[in-house]
Design a protein around this motif. Structure first.
Motif: not given
Length: 198
Positions: A29, A54, A57-62, A64-65, A69
């Protein structure tokens, strides 16, 4: 073998082992590695690289923050920042021996005196900055060896970018990253920087 060469070999082996022992689950990943540079205690005698990675999964979760993208993917502020290895710093005896043999060496006594002596402070600051530059050059050579010895390829099934950076992205660390990687690996990252997205 000089102290500098010993530092290089020891650091290369440490990083090689750290990368090789990343779990297969994580490796599948991971899309980039971070070599985060700073001087421990803001002291030029203790340049440091913290290594982390990194994941997709981590960047996709972030996303929204972040503002985009691209920012979530390439801005270190949104990364996992879980250290897997550290090179340099106050406790690195190979670094200390190398520093002692350089023209940039200064003692703890000189460092303490510099607190009350502006001229000495400036002189030591300049020495520290020059040592940091030489330290980063060795780190870049280590990264290049990790690529040429296929340590990265064998772990991840392909070469992935290694970002050499500080907390902020600006020309100097961007140039470090350019020196360390083949351009096609970092094209997306460089474009993000140049477009002001990170």
């Amino acid at each position: 073998m000089s102290s500098k060469e010993k530092f290089f070999e020891f650091s290369y082996e440490k990083l090689k082992t750290a990368i090789e022992t990343i779990s297969s689950e994580d490796a599948n990943d991971i899309y980039a590695l971070s070599f985060y540079f700073y001087a421990e205690d803001d002291d030029g005698r203790y340049p440091t690289i913290e290594v982390s990675f990194n994941t997709n999964n981590q960047y996709k979760n972030e996303i929204e923050n972040a503002s985009s993208e691209t920012e979530a993917k390439w801005n270190y502020a949104f990364w996992l920042q879980e250290e897997i290895e550290r090179i340099g710093g106050e406790d690195d005896t190979f670094l200390a021996k190398w520093f002692k043999e350089t023209p940039y060496y200064y003692s703890e006594i000189e460092n303490e005196k510099a607190e009350d002596d502006d001229e000495l402070f400036d002189k030591l600051l300049e020495k520290g900055e020059k040592f940091e530059e030489e330290f980063v050059e060795e780190i870049l050579k280590i990264i290049q060896k990790l690529f040429t010895q296929r340590i990265i390829f064998n772990k991840f099934g392909k070469d992935i970018p290694i970002l050499v950076h500080e907390l902020e992205y600006y020309d100097k660390p961007i140039n470090w990253t350019k020196k360390a990687n083949k351009f096609e690996l970092i094209k997306e990252f460089i474009n993000a920087f140049e477009e002001g997205k990170i």
